[in-house]
Each structure stands twice: as C-alpha cells, then as structure tokens.
Design a protein around this motif. Sequence first.
Motif, PDB file in Angstrom:
ATOM      1  N   ARG A  56     -34.206   1.536 -27.541  1.00 12.11           N
ATOM      2  CA  ARG A  56     -34.881   1.071 -26.316  1.00 12.11           C
ATOM      3  C   ARG A  56     -34.246   1.811 -25.145  1.00 12.11           C
ATOM      4  NH1 ARG A  56     -37.942  -3.611 -24.901  1.00 12.11           N
ATOM      5  NH2 ARG A  56     -37.323  -4.661 -26.814  1.00 12.11           N
ATOM      6  N   ARG A  57     -35.061   2.555 -24.416  1.00 10.30           N
ATOM      7  CA  ARG A  57     -34.566   3.434 -23.358  1.00 10.30           C
ATOM      8  C   ARG A  57     -33.914   2.668 -22.206  1.00 10.30           C
ATOM      9  NH1 ARG A  57     -35.944   8.586 -23.392  1.00 10.30           N
ATOM     10  NH2 ARG A  57     -36.009   8.732 -21.116  1.00 10.30           N
ATOM     11  N   ARG A  62     -39.760   5.885 -18.646  1.00  6.51           N
ATOM     12  CA  ARG A  62     -40.142   4.844 -19.608  1.00  6.51           C
ATOM     13  C   ARG A  62     -38.982   3.915 -19.986  1.00  6.51           C
ATOM     14  NH1 ARG A  62     -45.217   3.898 -19.879  1.00  6.51           N
ATOM     15  NH2 ARG A  62     -45.296   3.631 -22.124  1.00  6.51           N
ATOM     16  N   TYR A  65     -38.851   0.996 -22.929  1.00  4.73           N
ATOM     17  CA  TYR A  65     -39.740   1.301 -24.047  1.00  4.73           C
ATOM     18  C   TYR A  65     -38.934   1.873 -25.213  1.00  4.73           C
ATOM     19  CZ  TYR A  65     -43.866   0.456 -21.219  1.00  4.73           C
ATOM     20  OH  TYR A  65     -44.834  -0.132 -20.454  1.00  4.73           O
ATOM     21  N   TRP A  66     -39.495   1.771 -26.403  1.00  3.68           N
ATOM     22  CA  TRP A  66     -38.826   2.221 -27.624  1.00  3.68           C
ATOM     23  C   TRP A  66     -39.149   3.675 -27.917  1.00  3.68           C
ATOM     24  CZ3 TRP A  66     -35.228  -0.671 -30.037  1.00  3.68           C
ATOM     25  CH2 TRP A  66     -35.188  -2.022 -29.728  1.00  3.68           C
ATOM     26  N   THR A  67     -38.161   4.385 -28.409  1.00  2.00           N
ATOM     27  CA  THR A  67     -38.321   5.797 -28.731  1.00  2.00           C
ATOM     28  C   THR A  67     -37.455   6.169 -29.922  1.00  2.00           C
ATOM     29  OG1 THR A  67     -38.385   8.013 -27.774  1.00  2.00           O
ATOM     30  CG2 THR A  67     -36.503   6.629 -27.182  1.00  2.00           C
ATOM     31  N   HIS A 144     -45.488  -0.941 -31.706  1.00  2.00           N
ATOM     32  CA  HIS A 144     -46.367   0.178 -31.352  1.00  2.00           C
ATOM     33  C   HIS A 144     -46.862   0.119 -29.918  1.00  2.00           C
ATOM     34  CE1 HIS A 144     -46.499   2.058 -35.292  1.00  2.00           C
ATOM     35  NE2 HIS A 144     -46.488   0.831 -35.787  1.00  2.00           N
ATOM     36  N   ASP A 145     -47.070  -1.075 -29.373  1.00  2.00           N
ATOM     37  CA  ASP A 145     -47.544  -1.186 -27.994  1.00  2.00           C
ATOM     38  C   ASP A 145     -46.440  -0.937 -26.971  1.00  2.00           C
ATOM     39  OD1 ASP A 145     -46.253  -3.538 -28.759  1.00  2.00           O
ATOM     40  OD2 ASP A 145     -47.485  -4.806 -27.477  1.00  2.00           O
ATOM     41  N   ALA A 146     -45.196  -0.781 -27.433  1.00  2.00           N
ATOM     42  CA  ALA A 146     -44.071  -0.548 -26.527  1.00  2.00           C
ATOM     43  C   ALA A 146     -43.349   0.766 -26.838  1.00  2.00           C
ATOM     44  CB  ALA A 146     -43.099  -1.727 -26.597  1.00  2.00           C
ATOM     45  N   LEU A 147     -44.054   1.713 -27.469  1.00  2.00           N
ATOM     46  CA  LEU A 147     -43.456   3.025 -27.735  1.00  2.00           C
ATOM     47  C   LEU A 147     -43.543   3.873 -26.474  1.00  2.00           C
ATOM     48  CD1 LEU A 147     -44.764   3.757 -31.338  1.00  2.00           C
ATOM     49  CD2 LEU A 147     -42.505   2.926 -30.651  1.00  2.00           C
ATOM     50  N   ALA A 148     -42.494   4.622 -26.205  1.00  2.00           N
ATOM     51  CA  ALA A 148     -42.362   5.339 -24.941  1.00  2.00           C
ATOM     52  C   ALA A 148     -43.315   6.513 -24.774  1.00  2.00           C
ATOM     53  CB  ALA A 148     -40.915   5.813 -24.768  1.00  2.00           C
ATOM     54  N   ARG A 153     -45.341   8.204 -31.492  1.00  2.00           N
ATOM     55  CA  ARG A 153     -46.404   7.724 -32.390  1.00  2.00           C
ATOM     56  C   ARG A 153     -46.769   8.783 -33.423  1.00  2.00           C
ATOM     57  NH1 ARG A 153     -47.686   5.135 -27.715  1.00  2.00           N
ATOM     58  NH2 ARG A 153     -48.995   6.751 -26.798  1.00  2.00           N
TER      59      ARG A 153
END
Length: 185
Positions: A56-57, A62, A65-67, A144-148, A153
């Motif tokens: 999580r950044r 972003r 958000y998750w990356t 998936h809705d919180a990917l940076a 994806r």
Amino acid sequence: MSTGNPYDPSNFTRRIPDGDDRRRLVCEDCGFIQYENPKIVVGTVAYWEDRILLCRRAIEPRVGYWTLPAGYLELGEDAEAGTLREAWEEARARMEIEQLLGVYSIEHISQVQLIYRARLTSPEVAAGPESREVALFHPDEIPHDALAFPSVRWALAHFNETRNEAVFAPRRNPVDAAGKLPGGL
C-alpha cells in the motif's frame, strides 16, 4: 546567456539538430545533444505459495492504493538487481526471480516497465519507507478496485494466466483493436 559550461541548462535550446527529425535539447556552445529518454521501472509479481505480495503506497502518486513492489532503475544498475532492491526497499522482501513476466511501454508518461515473476524465499515481509503496509493476498482477495496503476492489473492478469507454466513468453502491452491500452491509457 552562456556560462561556458556545457552542462549548464541555460546553454541549451530545444531545436531539431542537423540530420535529426525530432526536437532535442542542444548546447548552443558546443552542439552537444542532451537526449531525453524514457524512465525504466522494474518490479515484480512476487508470490509465497498461493499468495501474492502487494504494497500500500505511502508516497505520491496514488497514496493509499495497492501496487507491486516496483520503482525506477538506478544508473549503472542491472534490471534484476534493481528489482530485488525495490522489493527490499518497499516490502523488506527477499525473493528469487524466475523470469521476466511483462514489458509495458507507457508512452504518455515516458516509462518502460520490466515486471518479473519471483518466488519469495520467506513469507516474512514488512513495510519499507515508501509503503504504509504490505500484505500477501490470495488471488480472490486482491483489492482490484484499489490498485494504483493499470500496469499492476496487467501484470497480475498475466501472472494468473501463466502461474502454472514453467516457461512462458513475456507479455507486451495489452492493446485493443483500436491500438488503445486498457484502463484509458
């Protein structure tokens, strides 16, 4: 006004040099061309058993958000060494790179991303200075809705498609019939 220093930005103008077809930064004193090239990003889809590592950044862009653990390749650094460094910096993760998973050219931000597939050597991970938190996710738990970024994806989809293959062809940018990248890019 020239300072006599060819590295002084005030010596440069943007113009098309003789024999070229693009505008470049050219030193007006000596004719040196300062090429501006894309940034190289290296990262990994790292897994432990059936779980995938995400961060999580804690920094822009972003934030929150998750990356994937990823970042810019340093000058003089091998791509795989940079991938391992980024995984340590962002997730305190140790891993073994298996192979290149994907190459994503993102022209509008002048990036080329090299994303590898890697196996964590231990499930012990912790947030580094650029991450708020890190976690190992089962594929059906990935937020998936919180990917940076769209490239996260793409890499996760390609990892999922190839997870049972020992060797596979690296993925290139996924484009639609009109030549547009998914996710509005």
